[in-house]
Design a protein around this motif. Structure first.
Motif, PDB file in Angstrom:
ATOM      1  N   LEU B  82       0.870  -1.194  -0.054  1.00  0.00           N
ATOM      2  CA  LEU B  82       0.085   0.071  -0.040  1.00  0.00           C
ATOM      3  C   LEU B  82       0.908   1.276   0.100  1.00  0.00           C
ATOM      4  CD1 LEU B  82      -2.362  -1.204   2.903  1.00  0.00           C
ATOM      5  CD2 LEU B  82      -3.043  -1.219   0.517  1.00  0.00           C
ATOM      6  N   VAL B  83       0.493   2.212  -0.657  1.00  0.00           N
ATOM      7  CA  VAL B  83       1.329   3.615  -1.059  1.00  0.00           C
ATOM      8  C   VAL B  83       0.505   4.586  -0.343  1.00  0.00           C
ATOM      9  CG1 VAL B  83       2.602   5.031  -2.493  1.00  0.00           C
ATOM     10  CG2 VAL B  83       2.562   2.542  -2.760  1.00  0.00           C
ATOM     11  N   PHE B  84       1.082   5.196   0.657  1.00  0.00           N
ATOM     12  CA  PHE B  84       0.168   6.475   1.163  1.00  0.00           C
ATOM     13  C   PHE B  84       0.795   7.661   0.674  1.00  0.00           C
ATOM     14  CE2 PHE B  84      -0.136   2.873   4.291  1.00  0.00           C
ATOM     15  CZ  PHE B  84      -1.547   2.706   4.247  1.00  0.00           C
ATOM     16  N   GLU B  85       0.167   8.425   0.138  1.00  0.00           N
ATOM     17  CA  GLU B  85       0.754   9.903  -0.248  1.00  0.00           C
ATOM     18  C   GLU B  85       0.167  10.860   0.618  1.00  0.00           C
ATOM     19  OE1 GLU B  85       0.675   8.735  -5.100  1.00  0.00           O
ATOM     20  OE2 GLU B  85       0.006  10.653  -4.400  1.00  0.00           O
ATOM     21  N   ILE B  86       1.010  11.628   1.092  1.00  0.00           N
ATOM     22  CA  ILE B  86       0.378  12.427   2.066  1.00  0.00           C
ATOM     23  C   ILE B  86       0.988  13.965   1.593  1.00  0.00           C
ATOM     24  CG2 ILE B  86       0.226  13.374   4.613  1.00  0.00           C
ATOM     25  CD1 ILE B  86       1.477  10.196   4.813  1.00  0.00           C
ATOM     26  N   THR B  87       0.092  14.844   1.469  1.00  0.00           N
ATOM     27  CA  THR B  87       0.350  16.003   1.013  1.00  0.00           C
ATOM     28  C   THR B  87      -0.109  16.929   1.931  1.00  0.00           C
ATOM     29  OG1 THR B  87      -0.411  15.308  -1.144  1.00  0.00           O
ATOM     30  CG2 THR B  87       0.176  17.647  -0.934  1.00  0.00           C
ATOM     31  N   SER B  88       1.043  17.628   2.516  1.00  0.00           N
ATOM     32  CA  SER B  88       0.621  18.509   3.608  1.00  0.00           C
ATOM     33  C   SER B  88      -0.165  19.833   3.071  1.00  0.00           C
ATOM     34  CB  SER B  88       1.987  19.057   4.433  1.00  0.00           C
ATOM     35  OG  SER B  88       1.846  20.357   4.651  1.00  0.00           O
ATOM     36  N   PRO B  89      -1.274  20.111   3.781  1.00  0.00           N
ATOM     37  CA  PRO B  89      -2.024  21.227   3.181  1.00  0.00           C
ATOM     38  C   PRO B  89      -1.580  22.660   3.297  1.00  0.00           C
ATOM     39  CG  PRO B  89      -3.208  20.224   5.236  1.00  0.00           C
ATOM     40  CD  PRO B  89      -1.861  19.801   4.847  1.00  0.00           C
ATOM     41  N   GLU B  90      -0.542  22.891   4.261  1.00  0.00           N
ATOM     42  CA  GLU B  90       0.272  24.162   4.208  1.00  0.00           C
ATOM     43  C   GLU B  90       1.389  24.213   3.408  1.00  0.00           C
ATOM     44  OE1 GLU B  90       0.775  22.326   7.875  1.00  0.00           O
ATOM     45  OE2 GLU B  90      -1.516  22.519   7.926  1.00  0.00           O
TER      46      GLU B  90
END
Lengths: 364, 127, 525
Positions: B82-90
């Motif tokens: 599983l690949v989790f892409e986390i884009t920080s909103p700030e």
């Protein structure tokens, strides 16, 4: 002294497929269905049903007539499928595991069926038909009561709301057409399931090869004349049981292939019609209870299904009632079985009758 | 070795291979349900907050997950990544974390995404 | 018999069948390379003795036997025919043991196929070996050559003439690699003289190779010609065991029958030829496999006995079968000026014709039915006799009358049976043939076709059948057309004899004509 090839002889021996072909030639334009559509349907249906029909060839070779008991194989295949679905398997491994599970069940059921048919020599067809019926009872007992209670079923979605017993129908989302789609080629916008046809071809080759083996020869001998075969030391009963086991096994695999094509199982109905459908298809292909070839299988499946697709539409366009075409198809298709069984019974009594007719006779 | 013995051994071996093959195929071909949860995880020691701007890439279509979401992905075979892409909103910066799950014959897994991303050793939770 | 120990030795063999003693204290030796002639009337116990040797299931089912059998000095007791085969005892059956839809090769190698190894054998066992057709064909060609006949290995048995079927059977036995003893049961009964000679030569050659042969035959000349020793059975007892040099046809025949028999020939009565063209056959063609008739013309006079002879396969059997409608026929047949409808057995019967078939077990009899029904059946079907009406509506067979008539025939033809209700299957060959004769007698036909009426039956029955034929010819004026492969038999009973060659009449001679003339006609000279 070899029988000479004659056009008339060829026509007469292929009368049934010719009649169906003529009917199709009339019904296809009437139905208004396009040729590409029909071709696509036929290819899909050939892939779906050929293996099931192929399972009938070996018992005919062994002189046991049309094996209505092939539904036992279909049941075995379905039991394998149900278990595989319950275990959450998908893709090709699921099909292979279902086949692996179905194999011992088919061998057991085939042995049982063959054993009983040995007790009912000369009346194999009706006996196998009845075996199919009462084993259906055992099948229902197994799936409706044992599964979920004695046999653990982990997936609650498969079970009836009362907690045990398999539901009436189940989808096969991870199994649907995996074999058909694994290797397929697109020709003129039609997907041709190469791998499925390859599997069918392998079984055809096996049957052809089988005929050249010692046991294949023994089966022919048993089929032609039991007494002489027995006198020559061929284990007649064992050979007959083997013929039925092989038929049951192929039917099991055939049912698995057929289910993956359909993508759903009607737990308590899918197998029921298989016997009658396959036998009708084989007979439509020009086979008899004494003679069946691989060519009969394919011609039969093609013509039988062509009628299936075409006749309701033809009936609708011609008379304005789809049901009427359907009636006709049902009448003709199953009439074929009746006629074939009659001919078989007639042939069995032929010698006796002929003796009376010729030597003594005449009935008023 | 006499013929009969040789053949019987071969037959037994083939049966065993068939059974083993069945297991192997089941191992490879089994579909598993993985329930991913993006809500607060309280594991051994730390409390991890849900993630924002999360996108999950699995064997199926990629899915966006908001905090508090719970989704079901299905995966085939003995293991899945599983690949989790986390884009920080700030910062609009994104990072990728991949996680390989060995599933064996177990059918259902409850996984907490914050726990995985937070490097928790035991990201499984109990309902 | 100079051998230290005999190949086969049967001692004190005794067998009871439902309380009847059918074999009593039989002692029999067979040396290596010896040909032993076994003769006896039908019912004398020859078949039972051979069944015991082969361990046929029927023997165990009826209580086994007493006595010992030793093969190569070791005592054996076969529990099934297969065990006997494995021990090297082969049998050529009187009734063919062949699958009609199989080729000669397939029949010869039935269950003994030459096979090749295939990988799947390791998993599924030896029955998955593949057939080696080429090797089998090669061996068949060789065996057939040894037999001195011309059979195509690929010919289906169903398409062969009877003699070829016999050769196929013999070829199968000869091909067995380790055959020690060969039992041949009436091998020449269905063969023509030349074919029979070829066969006897082959048997002699086999004996020279050390195979012991038990030769069962009714043709005493052949027995004398080929056998080293002759054993005569009568009523279950061994009457005589004598070397063939010390005996002749007459003495053997008298040992068999138990009383002196006179000359075989009948006295020819003056022919009562009333109508010249009683039955005329014009350009008859019959499609009978192996016995095809091609464009045959023949005139039959009323009240005569016309013999039809010829070599096997030339079409002599096709004539009667064609006229009676058993095989497709073309041409015209006129009876007393009225044209007969061909291809219709019923019309043939209605026209007053009757038929004793050469295939008595296949066509002639309802094997599983009683003697009574067999005799009464044609009468009921053709003439509506022996039936009674119940309340004027239902026709019913008149059981009492059937029994009466059957009993009278049983007495007249000396049919050995337990009564009218015994099933025909249980009778010996000769008695079955008598039932066939009784059946046509019951019809009192105008014309009787008798095809090979004495094939495979013993001297006593033969004599009786022939004399009955003669009797109805004289007393009832029945015209008889008799087909036989034994010229001597035809000459003893017929007025004229027509010889068939290549589906046509080669010539018609009076019965008194010299044998050489007949021989020349048969050969088409």
């Amino acid at each position: 002294m070899k029988p000479k090839y004659s056009l008339k002889g060829a026509l007469i021996s292929n009368l049934v497929p010719i009649v169906f072909l003529m009917f199709a030639a009339f019904a296809v334009p009437m139905s208004g269905l396009s040729i590409p559509y029909l071709l696509h349907e036929m290819i899909s249906r050939l892939a779906r049903d050929s293996l099931l029909v192929l399972s009938l060839v070996i018992p005919v070779l062994a002189g046991m007539g049309l094996n209505f008991g092939m539904v036992l194989g279909a049941m075995a295949g379905q039991i394998g499928m149900v278990l595989v679905v319950d275990w959450g398997l998908g893709g090709m491994p699921a099909l292979l595991v279902a086949a692996l599970l179905g194999t011992p069940i088919s061998i057991g059921l085939g042995y049982f069926c063959g054993y009983i048919l040995n007790l009912a020599k000369g009346r194999e067809m009706v006996t196998s038909y009845i075996i199919g019926f009462f084993m259906n009872g055992a099948y229902q007992f197994l799936l409706l009561y044992c599964m979920g209670s004695i046999i653990p079923i982990t997936n609650p979605e498969l079970l009836l709301s009362r907690g045990y017993g398999i539901r009436n129908s189940m989808d096969l989302p991870n199994i649907r057409q995996v074999l058909d789609r694994l290797v397929s080629v697109e020709v003129f916008g039609m997907d041709i399931p190469i791998l499925t046809f390859a599997v069918i071809a392998v079984f055809c080759l096996l049957i052809v090869w089988f005929k050249t083996t010692k046991i294949g020869q023994d089966m022919r001998a048993v089929g032609r004349n039991r007494a002489v075969a027995n006198g020559a030391g061929i284990p007649v009963e064992k050979t007959r049981i083997l013929a039925i086991i092989i038929s049951t096994l192929i039917a099991c695999y055939g049912q698995i292939v057929s289910l993956q094509n359909l993508g759903t199982i009607n737990t308590y109905n899918s197998h029921e019609q298989v016997g009658i459908f396959s036998i009708a298809a084989l007979l439509v292909g020009g086979a008899t209870a004494e003679n069946a070839s691989i060519a009969n299988v394919f011609v039969g499946v093609f013509l039988f299904h062509l009628m299936f697709v075409v006749s309701p539409m033809a009936g609708k366009n011609l008379i304005g009632d789809a049901q009427l075409g359907e009636y006709f198809r049902v009448f003709v298709s199953y009439g074929i079985i009746a006629v074939s069984l009659l001919l078989h019974a007639w042939k069995k009594r032929h010698e006796m009758l002929e003796r009376r007719l010729l030597e003594n006779d005449g009935k008023e | 070795m006499n013929v009969k013995l040789r053949r019987n051994l071969l037959r037994v071996a083939l049966c065993l291979i068939a059974v083993a093959g069945g297991f192997l195929l089941s191992f490879i071909g089994m579909y598993h349900s993985i329930i991913l949860d993006n809500s607060e995880f309280s594991g051994a020691g730390a409390v991890l907050p849900p993630l924002e701007g999360l996108r999950v890439v699995s064997e199926a279509e990629p899915v966006e997950m908001s905090p508090g979401d719970r989704i079901l992905v299905s995966a085939k075979g003995p293991s899945t990544t599983l690949v989790f892409e986390i884009t920080s909103p700030e910062t609009q910066q994104s990072r990728e974390i991949s996680y390989t799950l060995h599933m064996g014959f177990k059918k259902q897994f409850f996984l907490s995404v914050p726990a995985i991303v937070g490097g928790e050793k035991d990201p499984f939770f109990v309902e | 018999m100079t051998n230290e120990k005999p190949l086969l030795s049967m001692k004190g063999i005794q067998k009871d069948f439902l309380g009847n003693r059918v074999l009593e204290d039989i002692n029999l030796d067979l040396a290596q390379g010896e040909i032993l002639g076994l003769v006896g009337e039908n019912g004398a116990g020859k078949t039972t003795l051979m069944n015991i040797l082969f361990g046929m299931p029927v023997i165990q089912q009826t209580g086994g036997y007493k006595g010992t059998i030793a093969l190569d000095g070791e005592e054996v007791r076969f529990s099934n025919p297969n065990a006997a085969l494995m021990a090297g005892i082969g049998m050529v059956h009187q009734e063919f043991f062949l699958i009609p839809d199989f080729s000669a090769t397939e029949n010869i190698f039935l269950n003994r196929e030459v096979t090749r190894y295939s990988l799947l054998v390791e998993i599924f066992g030896d029955r998955l070996r593949t057939l080696d057709k080429a090797a089998m064909n090669e061996r068949v060609v060789q065996v057939i050559k040894e037999l001195g006949v011309n059979i195509n290995p690929d010919t289906l048995v169903s398409e062969m003439p009877v003699s070829y079927k016999q050769f196929t059977e013999i070829a199968r036995e000869i091909d067995r690699a380790k055959i020690k003893i060969l039992v041949v049961d009436e091998p020449t009964a269905v063969l023509t003289e030349t074919e029979a000679e070829a066969l006897l030569a082959v048997l002699k050659r086999l004996a020279a190779k050390g195979v012991g042969i038990i030769f069962i035959s009714h043709r005493l000349h052949e027995i004398l010609n080929i056998c080293d020793r002759i054993v005569v059975l009568r009523d279950g007892k061994l009457i005589k065991d004598i070397s063939s040099g010390q005996s002749d046809v007459k003495s053997i025949a008298s040992w068999m029958v138990g009383h002196e028999i006179g000359d075989f020939a009948f006295h020819h009565t003056e022919n009562h030829r009333k109508t010249e063209n009683f039955l005329s056959i014009d350009h008859l063609k019959v499609l009978m496999p192996g016995e095809a008739v091609k464009d045959l013309c023949l005139q039959v006079h009323e009240g005569e006995i016309l013999g039809i002879g010829g070599l096997a396969g030339q079409g002599k059997l096709g004539i009667a079968n064609g006229i009676m409608g058993l095989f497709p026929a073309e041409g015209s047949v006129t009876l007393k000026g009225k044209s007969l409808k061909l291809n219709s057995p019923l019309d043939a019967f209605r026209a007053g014709m009757a038929f004793i078939s050469e295939d008595r077990r296949g066509i002639g009899l309802l094997l599983t039915q009683s003697i009574g029904l067999n005799i009464a059946f044609p009468l009921m079907q053709v003439k509506g006799g022996l039936l009674k009406k119940i309340a004027g509506l239902f026709t019913w067979e008149d059981k009492k009358k059937i029994r009466e008539i059957t009993s009278s025939y049983i007495e007249r033809l000396d049919i050995k049976c337990t009564g009218p209700d015994q099933s025909v299957m249980e009778l010996s060959g000769g008695n079955q043939q008598k039932v066939c004769v009784a059946k046509v007698l019951a019809l009192s036909p105008q014309i009787l076709f008798a095809s090979e009426p004495t094939r495979g039956i013993d001297i006593g029955a033969k004599h009786l059948v022939l004399s009955v034929l003669r009797e109805i010819n004289e007393k009832e004026g029945t015209t008889i057309i008799m087909t036989s492969s034994e010229l001597g038999e035809l000459r003893s009973i017929c007025d004229r004899i027509a010889i068939v060659n290549e589906g046509k009449i080669a010539g018609i001679l009076p019965a008194e004509a010299p044998v050489e003339d007949f021989g020349l006609l048969m050969l088409g000279e």
